[in-house]
Design a protein around this motif. Sequence first.
Motif, mmCIF file in Angstrom:
data_model
loop_
_atom_site.group_PDB
_atom_site.id
_atom_site.type_symbol
_atom_site.label_atom_id
_atom_site.label_comp_id
_atom_site.label_asym_id
_atom_site.label_seq_id
_atom_site.Cartn_x
_atom_site.Cartn_y
_atom_site.Cartn_z
ATOM 1 N N ARG A 170 0.836 -1.230 0.037
ATOM 2 C CA ARG A 170 0.047 0.160 -0.007
ATOM 3 C C ARG A 170 0.765 1.181 -0.016
ATOM 4 O O ARG A 170 1.772 1.208 0.715
ATOM 5 C CB ARG A 170 -0.929 -0.029 1.333
ATOM 6 N N GLN A 171 0.369 2.276 -0.681
ATOM 7 C CA GLN A 171 1.199 3.802 -0.643
ATOM 8 C C GLN A 171 0.739 4.045 0.676
ATOM 9 O O GLN A 171 -0.316 4.003 1.293
ATOM 10 C CB GLN A 171 0.789 4.544 -1.706
ATOM 11 N N PRO A 172 1.581 4.915 1.496
ATOM 12 C CA PRO A 172 1.402 5.410 2.716
ATOM 13 C C PRO A 172 0.384 6.877 2.430
ATOM 14 O O PRO A 172 0.482 7.072 1.433
ATOM 15 C CB PRO A 172 2.830 5.821 3.264
ATOM 16 N N SER A 173 -0.137 6.746 3.342
ATOM 17 C CA SER A 173 -1.173 8.218 3.504
ATOM 18 C C SER A 173 -0.162 9.367 3.190
ATOM 19 O O SER A 173 0.946 9.300 3.438
ATOM 20 C CB SER A 173 -1.852 8.206 5.067
ATOM 21 N N PRO A 174 -0.823 10.350 2.887
ATOM 22 C CA PRO A 174 -0.091 11.733 2.710
ATOM 23 C C PRO A 174 0.661 12.150 4.033
ATOM 24 O O PRO A 174 1.609 12.581 4.004
ATOM 25 C CB PRO A 174 -1.105 12.793 2.310
ATOM 26 N N GLN A 175 0.177 11.997 5.135
ATOM 27 C CA GLN A 175 0.637 12.291 6.239
ATOM 28 C C GLN A 175 1.828 11.377 6.954
ATOM 29 O O GLN A 175 2.863 11.752 7.163
ATOM 30 C CB GLN A 175 -0.532 11.933 7.455
ATOM 31 N N THR A 176 1.690 10.163 6.503
ATOM 32 C CA THR A 176 2.770 9.376 6.744
ATOM 33 C C THR A 176 3.958 9.454 5.749
ATOM 34 O O THR A 176 4.956 9.492 6.224
ATOM 35 C CB THR A 176 2.517 7.886 6.561
ATOM 36 N N ALA A 177 3.736 9.865 4.582
ATOM 37 C CA ALA A 177 4.573 10.354 3.499
ATOM 38 C C ALA A 177 5.298 11.638 3.856
ATOM 39 O O ALA A 177 6.511 11.737 4.172
ATOM 40 C CB ALA A 177 3.960 10.558 2.237
ATOM 41 N N ALA A 178 4.562 12.531 4.520
ATOM 42 C CA ALA A 178 5.227 13.528 5.099
ATOM 43 C C ALA A 178 6.226 13.603 6.185
ATOM 44 O O ALA A 178 7.276 13.863 6.288
ATOM 45 C CB ALA A 178 4.146 14.818 5.579
ATOM 46 N N VAL A 179 5.793 12.522 7.179
ATOM 47 C CA VAL A 179 6.791 12.182 8.105
ATOM 48 C C VAL A 179 7.942 11.504 7.736
ATOM 49 O O VAL A 179 9.123 11.808 8.099
ATOM 50 C CB VAL A 179 5.953 11.315 9.153
ATOM 51 N N LEU A 180 7.743 10.641 6.874
ATOM 52 C CA LEU A 180 8.996 10.009 6.066
ATOM 53 C C LEU A 180 9.894 11.149 5.510
ATOM 54 O O LEU A 180 11.152 10.981 5.817
ATOM 55 C CB LEU A 180 8.550 8.942 5.148
ATOM 56 N N ARG A 181 9.475 11.790 4.699
ATOM 57 C CA ARG A 181 10.243 12.734 3.953
ATOM 58 C C ARG A 181 10.771 13.861 5.112
ATOM 59 O O ARG A 181 12.087 14.045 4.774
ATOM 60 C CB ARG A 181 9.245 13.842 3.043
ATOM 61 N N ALA A 182 10.276 14.210 6.040
ATOM 62 C CA ALA A 182 10.777 15.067 7.110
ATOM 63 C C ALA A 182 11.874 14.213 7.738
ATOM 64 O O ALA A 182 13.010 14.859 7.940
ATOM 65 C CB ALA A 182 9.804 15.572 8.013
ATOM 66 N N LEU A 183 11.847 13.092 8.000
ATOM 67 C CA LEU A 183 12.843 12.453 8.628
ATOM 68 C C LEU A 183 14.021 12.138 7.833
ATOM 69 O O LEU A 183 15.103 11.980 8.283
ATOM 70 C CB LEU A 183 12.254 11.034 9.324
ATOM 71 N N ALA A 184 13.722 11.919 6.415
ATOM 72 C CA ALA A 184 14.755 11.592 5.501
ATOM 73 C C ALA A 184 15.593 12.820 4.971
ATOM 74 O O ALA A 184 16.680 12.546 4.531
ATOM 75 C CB ALA A 184 13.927 11.015 3.988
ATOM 76 N N ALA A 185 15.182 14.018 5.349
ATOM 77 C CA ALA A 185 16.071 15.148 5.346
ATOM 78 C C ALA A 185 17.329 15.087 6.057
ATOM 79 O O ALA A 185 18.346 15.364 5.375
ATOM 80 C CB ALA A 185 15.202 16.432 5.586
#
Length: 104
Positions: free
Chosen positions: A5-20
């Motif tokens: 499954r694709q992550p929710s937009p909220q989960t994706a935002a958290v992953l992107r923030a941590l990946a910075a």
Amino acid sequence: MTRVRQPSPQTAAVLRALAADPAQWRYGYELGQQVGLKAGSLYPILIRLADRGLLEASWETDPPQGRPPRHLYRLTGAGLQAAQALAPAATPAPRTRPEPRGAW
């Protein structure tokens, strides 16, 4: 057969923030401020990501005097791969007003 499954937009935002900065430990409150999520949405996401092995969670070791230790989070190798596999953040199309129709 495992369904991906694709992550929710909220989960994706958290992953992107941590990946910075994947090596840096982050506080939940700080992440919530960055991605615009309240605690009731953010912490279940962090718990799910940790349960799936995408995040490491740890307690703060030396909190300042008078404050309880806080949880810290950072991506695991699998979490970084998951964050990199996300499609780039979609930018919403600018809203335009419809052209007025001619008189009847």
